[in-house]
Design a protein around this motif. Structure first.
Motif, short mmCIF file in Angstrom:
data_model
loop_
_atom_site.label_atom_id
_atom_site.label_comp_id
_atom_site.label_asym_id
_atom_site.label_seq_id
_atom_site.Cartn_x
_atom_site.Cartn_y
_atom_site.Cartn_z
N THR A 204 9.45 2.41 -1.00
CA THR A 204 9.82 3.61 -1.75
C THR A 204 9.33 4.85 -1.02
O THR A 204 8.16 4.93 -0.63
CB THR A 204 9.23 3.59 -3.17
OG1 THR A 204 9.79 2.49 -3.88
CG2 THR A 204 9.55 4.87 -3.92
N TYR A 205 10.23 5.82 -0.85
CA TYR A 205 9.88 7.10 -0.25
C TYR A 205 9.69 8.11 -1.39
O TYR A 205 10.64 8.41 -2.11
CB TYR A 205 10.99 7.59 0.67
CG TYR A 205 11.23 6.72 1.88
CD1 TYR A 205 10.68 7.04 3.11
CD2 TYR A 205 12.01 5.56 1.79
CE1 TYR A 205 10.91 6.24 4.23
CE2 TYR A 205 12.24 4.76 2.90
CZ TYR A 205 11.69 5.11 4.11
OH TYR A 205 11.92 4.31 5.21
N PRO A 206 8.48 8.67 -1.59
CA PRO A 206 8.26 9.64 -2.66
C PRO A 206 9.18 10.86 -2.50
O PRO A 206 9.47 11.28 -1.38
CB PRO A 206 6.79 10.03 -2.49
CG PRO A 206 6.17 8.90 -1.75
CD PRO A 206 7.24 8.37 -0.84
N LEU A 207 9.64 11.40 -3.62
CA LEU A 207 10.59 12.51 -3.57
C LEU A 207 10.00 13.75 -2.92
O LEU A 207 10.71 14.53 -2.29
CB LEU A 207 11.07 12.86 -4.99
CG LEU A 207 11.87 11.79 -5.73
CD1 LEU A 207 12.42 12.36 -7.03
CD2 LEU A 207 13.00 11.23 -4.87
N GLU A 208 8.71 13.95 -3.06
CA GLU A 208 8.08 15.16 -2.52
C GLU A 208 7.35 14.88 -1.22
O GLU A 208 6.45 15.62 -0.83
CB GLU A 208 7.11 15.75 -3.55
CG GLU A 208 7.72 16.03 -4.91
CD GLU A 208 8.82 17.08 -4.84
OE1 GLU A 208 8.83 17.89 -3.90
OE2 GLU A 208 9.70 17.08 -5.74
N GLY A 209 7.72 13.81 -0.53
CA GLY A 209 7.06 13.47 0.71
C GLY A 209 5.79 12.67 0.47
O GLY A 209 5.38 12.44 -0.66
N GLY A 210 5.17 12.24 1.54
CA GLY A 210 3.96 11.46 1.40
C GLY A 210 4.14 10.05 1.91
O GLY A 210 5.19 9.68 2.45
N VAL B 251 4.88 6.20 2.29
CA VAL B 251 5.79 5.24 1.67
C VAL B 251 4.99 4.09 1.08
O VAL B 251 3.88 3.79 1.52
CB VAL B 251 6.83 4.72 2.68
CG1 VAL B 251 7.66 5.85 3.23
CG2 VAL B 251 6.15 3.97 3.82
N ALA B 252 5.55 3.46 0.07
CA ALA B 252 4.82 2.40 -0.62
C ALA B 252 5.79 1.35 -1.12
O ALA B 252 6.99 1.60 -1.26
CB ALA B 252 4.04 2.98 -1.80
N LYS B 253 5.28 0.18 -1.40
CA LYS B 253 6.07 -0.86 -2.03
C LYS B 253 5.95 -0.72 -3.53
O LYS B 253 4.85 -0.76 -4.07
CB LYS B 253 5.58 -2.24 -1.58
CG LYS B 253 5.89 -2.56 -0.13
CD LYS B 253 5.58 -4.00 0.21
CE LYS B 253 5.98 -4.32 1.64
NZ LYS B 253 5.72 -5.72 2.00
N PRO B 254 7.07 -0.54 -4.23
CA PRO B 254 6.99 -0.35 -5.68
C PRO B 254 6.58 -1.64 -6.39
O PRO B 254 6.99 -2.73 -6.01
CB PRO B 254 8.41 0.06 -6.06
CG PRO B 254 9.26 -0.56 -5.01
CD PRO B 254 8.45 -0.55 -3.75
N LEU B 255 5.78 -1.49 -7.41
CA LEU B 255 5.34 -2.65 -8.18
C LEU B 255 6.06 -2.76 -9.52
O LEU B 255 5.95 -3.77 -10.19
CB LEU B 255 3.82 -2.56 -8.41
CG LEU B 255 2.96 -2.52 -7.14
CD1 LEU B 255 1.49 -2.35 -7.51
CD2 LEU B 255 3.15 -3.78 -6.30
N ASP B 256 6.78 -1.72 -9.89
CA ASP B 256 7.37 -1.70 -11.23
C ASP B 256 8.79 -1.15 -11.25
O ASP B 256 9.19 -0.51 -12.20
CB ASP B 256 6.48 -0.88 -12.17
CG ASP B 256 6.28 0.55 -11.68
OD1 ASP B 256 6.69 0.86 -10.54
OD2 ASP B 256 5.73 1.36 -12.44
#
Length: 632
Positions: free
Chosen positions: A580-586, A588-593
């Motif tokens: 997942t790419y956060p909308l405001e930048g930052g 990336v992460a794997k979503p858990l939910d």
């Protein structure tokens, strides 16, 4: 004879010589397409060379009498494939397949865009072909040597090679054949293996029964009921509807200043004086601008392959022009290019537009990009809209701007600002300069509508049709400029983010933070003018009355991608290995939910495909009409 030939020992074995050439070309593809995503060249070579050797073994076994010519022909075909992969990726960020052959007839219209994406060193991929063909035509000793290659090598060795190479290809494809992410598939399978796989791959859609795609079922899958008394319902009853589609206009332009210079002052004023949706996103496919017209006017999703204007133009599409026309509205669409570009003449019939206006109406003077300038578009359209209003009937008009078209090289006479030196000669700088001009022309249009009385009697919707600065097209200097603008790295959600502004008479300015997309415009407009949609299948939502949304994405991001308030999700082979790419930048992460959103997006886009496929064909779809005349 061969020993007397001065080209060296490698030319004695074309299998080896052409294998080396193919490896060098795979290296170029890897450096442009896969390197930045972390893919190793070793893996590219390991998955790419078996398919090459399989083809070369076939040449050695069955085409030995015309060996050199066959190798050259295969070299040319494979090189064209590799070059197409590079060029298509530079704009769309996806791997081209045979499906995109439908777009070949559009290339002449956008040749400046294609050329602008090309770094000169890409053309080195054709060097060997040019040299070898010249030698065949001009060098007698080379031709004699070529004829000397017409001998059959050990057939058993090459037969074994075919089997081993084919087995390696199958082993490269099988582990990834069920994946969602086409880019990951191409990287893991190898380019040629992926191209062969894509030609026979089954649809990634879920199995949906056409009769199950009803308004109630779509609402159930979306998972949130519309309020019984929605806000702003019927607040613009009887008003005109004007939709302005802004070419390649991204949301970061809003309130942007560069060295103190305001880039889009007219758009900024609209943002601050009306309804503004900063978290709004494109949902287009291969057809870009034409796809935006389709999505906005149908609240359906684009097809999995090809432009909606070409794939869906033979369907009787439920649409906003038809609905508003049935409720007493005049309907017309305005575009300065030829109506046949992207098959719009057929799309407009399918959408049910009452009239269309194209280059025959606007003329071909004051050209910017490949049509009359936005100044001409807006001036002539404003006059026509005033005539519509004088008739006493409300109207729905869609205006397609075009001066901000890639590659954003507007005539110097149209410059309305001086670029800082660091921006000159860059795609980012050209983009900002062209959008500054497009905003200037938009300001003239607004002024004219206010003068002729149309503005105060209309709901006016403005949005960007699609991104203008693909991440994949930017060089290091341009990425630094984007980092200066954002004060952080430019990301995928930033690229997909376009503005939405809605002017509603007598309503106060407001900023709506919820996520929305182009499929939401139709139900939002219907709410404002008080036209119910309960009996129509739509996939968007009234963005004025929802706070949670899932936006399936099909292009510029791999299949299975979607956008929510949590960010832009991109799958791997499926949900579990996506990011997942956060909308405001930052980071990336794997979503858990987000598994429920992933399933929802997949089901919605599958339902849309099945629904459109089940629609009846448009009768008389081959008819042509004159600009400004009835289009149905």
């Amino acid at each position: 004879m061969v020993n007397r030939f001065r080209w060296g020992v490698l030319l004695q074995k074309p299998f080896i010589f052409f294998s080396i050439l193919m490896i060098l070309k795979m290296l170029l593809v890897w450096s442009v397409v896969f390197k930045e995503t972390g893919g190793s060249f070793g893996m590219t070579l390991l998955t790419g060379i078996p398919s090459i050797w399989f083809i070369f073994c076939l040449i050695e076994s069955f085409a030995y009498r015309k060996k050199l010519g066959t190798y050259l022909a295969v070299d040319l075909v494979l090189t064209i494939v590799y070059f197409a992969v590079i060029m298509y990726y530079k704009y769309f960020g996806v791997i081209v397949t045979y499906h995109e052959l439908r777009q070949v007839n559009q290339v002449s219209e956008v040749n400046s865009s294609v050329i602008s994406l090309m770094d000169p060193y890409y053309l080195f991929i054709f060097t060997d072909i040019i040299v070898l063909f010249i030698l065949m035509l001009t060098n007698r000793r080379f031709r004699v040597w070529g004829r000397g290659l017409s001998v059959r090598e050990s057939r058993s060795w090459f037969a074994a090679g075919q089997v081993l190479a084919l087995a390696a290809c199958v082993l490269s494809v099988l582990p990834y054949h069920g994946g969602m992410n086409e880019f990951q598939q191409a990287q893991s399978m190898g380019i040629i293996n992926y191209e062969a796989y894509a030609a026979f791959a089954p649809s990634k859609d879920l199995k949906i029964e056409p009769q199950s795609v009803t308004p109630a079922m779509v609402a159930q899958v979306k998972g949130a009921a519309e309020p019984e008394q929605p806000a702003y319902w019927n607040s613009a009853k009887g008003k005109n509807v004007i939709i302005v589609q802004l070419e390649a206009f991204q949301n970061f332009l809003v309130d942007l200043k560069i060295d103190g210079k305001e880039i889009t002052p007219n758009m900024n004023a609209l943002v601050h004086d009306h309804f503004y949706f900063p978290h709004f996103f494109q949902q287009v496919g291969q057809g870009n601008t034409a796809d935006a017209e389709f999505v906005v006017n149908t609240s359906l999703y684009v097809p999995p392959n090809g432009a909606a204007s070409e794939i869906y133009a033979d369907r009787a599409l439920p649409s906003m022009p038809k609905l508003l026309g049935a409720n007493g509205y005049q309907t017309a669409t305005f575009h300065t290019n030829s109506v046949i570009f992207w098959n719009r003449d057929q799309l407009y019939k399918a959408l049910g537009w009452g009239k269309y206006y194209d280059d025959k109406f606007f003329g071909k003077s004051d050209l910017v990009s490949f049509g009359a300038s936005d100044e001409v578009l807006y001036a002539k359209t404003a006059e026509e809209l005033a005539r519509f209003q004088e008739s006493g009937k409300p109207f729905y008009a869609q205006i397609i701007s075009m001066s901000g078209h890639h590659p954003f090289r507007i005539p110097a006479a149209k410059f309305k600002m001086e670029l800082p030196k660091r921006y000159k000669g860059t795609l980012v700088g050209d983009y900002i300069q062209s959008q500054n001009y497009a905003d200037y022309a938009l300001g003239q249009f607004i002024d004219e509508l206010k003068k002729n009385g149309v503005w105060d009697n209309s709901v006016i919707v403005l949005y960007g049709d699609h991104q203008g600065l693909p991440i994949y097209s930017l060089n290091n200097k341009e990425k630094k400029l984007m980092k200066e603008i954002y004060s952080r790295d430019y990301s995928l959600p930033d690229m997909m983010n376009i503005p939405l502004v809605i002017s509603v008479p007598n309503e106060q300015p407001q900023v709506f933070q919820q996520v929305g997309g182009q499929s939401d415009i139709y139900p939002t407009v219907a709410n404002l003018i008080g036209v119910p949609l309960k009996d129509q299948v739509i996939f968007g939502r009234d963005i004025l009355n929802q706070t949670a949304n899932v936006l399936p994405e099909r292009y510029y991001l791999p299949s299975g991608s979607f956008i929510t308030a949590k960010g832009a999700f991109v799958p791997g082979s499926g949900y579990a290995d996506g990011i997942t790419y956060p909308l405001e930048g930052g980071k990336v992460a794997k979503p858990l939910d987000a598994k429920s959103e992933y399933d929802k997006a997949h089901r919605l886009i599958s339902m849309s495909d099945e629904f459109v496929s089940s629609l009846p064909a448009v009768s008389g779809s081959g008819d042509k009409t004159a600009p400004g005349q009835e289009s149905k």
